[in-house]
Design an enzyme around this catalytic site. Structure first.
Site: not given
Length: 290
Positions: A30, A35-37, A152, A155, A186-187, A189
């Site tokens: 989204m 860094a997580g992505h 998640d 998910q 990491l998020s 948000r």
């Protein structure tokens, strides 16, 4: 990296790669990437010739009074990060492209059992929105593999179950949660957290670690484990640290049903509010490992 927003452009590129005999990995996001992505993109490179990412803030998975309007949109920075990570194609559709009839008239995908409870209970309709948009994106991209972050956890289980139930020829690759030095997951948000909130937010992961240690120690000593009582203690400690626990449960790692004494593959699922941010986290426990 090539960026496209039209379905016809996406399909044309995918068709060309298929004709060349190339494999495709998909990383749906989204946006507001961290860094997580990027770790998902790095993992995707291990499994396919070409990497497709998407950025789409999916209105179907946001509920009433949730933060879709204020959700950070950082397209330019995201494109730079994906380019640096070696992404080959970025798909950036609008809601009108994904839901041309509007959300209320859109066919949807419902995944029973694993989508119920936890975030599914706290955010009614959330996983219907997730499953629907991921199913549609899978149909558009037609990847061989797709990477999802284990932060998640529920998910990932919903998507894995959907793929299995609908016989989709896609391998789902779960990727370990990326964390700050403090242990905070990491998020996107996390940007809502003030300096003071950022200091107390790691209490969520810290108390999940404590809970995992108690369960592992009890199993090693062949003691009867009071899952509910231990979960209540951890939730109380999280609240005492200044967060507000939404839920905290110890579950079977695959079914997400409440854990029993016979289960050896467990996951602790938790969500807590810290200021404006709703944090989620989890820890998997393999009691077969000595």
């Amino acid at each position: 990296m090539k960026t496209v927003s039209k379905i016809s452009e996406l399909r044309a590129q995918v068709k060309t790669w298929r004709q060349q005999g190339l494999t495709i990995a998909f990383v749906p996001t989204m946006g507001n990437l961290h860094a997580g992505h990027i770790s998902l993109v790095a993992e995707a490179h291990k499994h396919a010739d070409k990497i497709v990412a998407s950025i789409f803030v999916n209105p179907m998975q946001f509920g009433i009074n949730e933060d879709i309007d204020s959700y950070p949109r950082t397209m330019h920075d995201d494109q730079q990060k994906l380019t640096a990570a070696g992404t080959d194609l970025l798909f950036t559709p609008t809601p009108d492209i994904i839901y041309p009839k509007g959300i209320t008239k859109q066919s949807f995908v419902e995944v029973p059992n694993v989508s119920e409870g936890y975030c599914g209970e706290s955010r009614p309709g959330h996983f219907r929105g997730v499953a629907t948009v991921v199913c549609k994106l899978f149909n558009l991209v037609q990847p061989d593999v797709a990477c999802f972050g284990l932060k998640d956890y529920q998910q990932v289980q919903v998507i894995q179950t959907m793929v299995e139930d609908l016989s989709m020829p896609i391998t789902i690759i779960p990727v370990a949660t990326s964390r700050e030095e403090s242990g905070l997951a990491l998020s996107s948000r996390n940007g809502y957290l003030s300096i003071e909130e950022k200091a107390i937010a790691p209490a969520l992961q810290k108390n999940l670690q404590w809970l995992a240690e108690q369960i592992t120690a009890g199993f090693a000593q062949q003691e009867s484990i009071d899952f509910i009582g231990l979960a209540k203690q951890a939730a109380k400690a999280i609240n005492h640290a200044g967060l507000h626990t939404d839920y905290l449960h110890i579950c079977h790692a695959q079914t997400l049903q409440p854990a029993s004494e016979d289960d050896t593959q467990l996951v602790i699922l938790a969500a807590a509010h810290c200021g404006k941010a709703r944090l989620i986290d989890n820890i998997q426990i393999n009691l077969n490992v000595t």
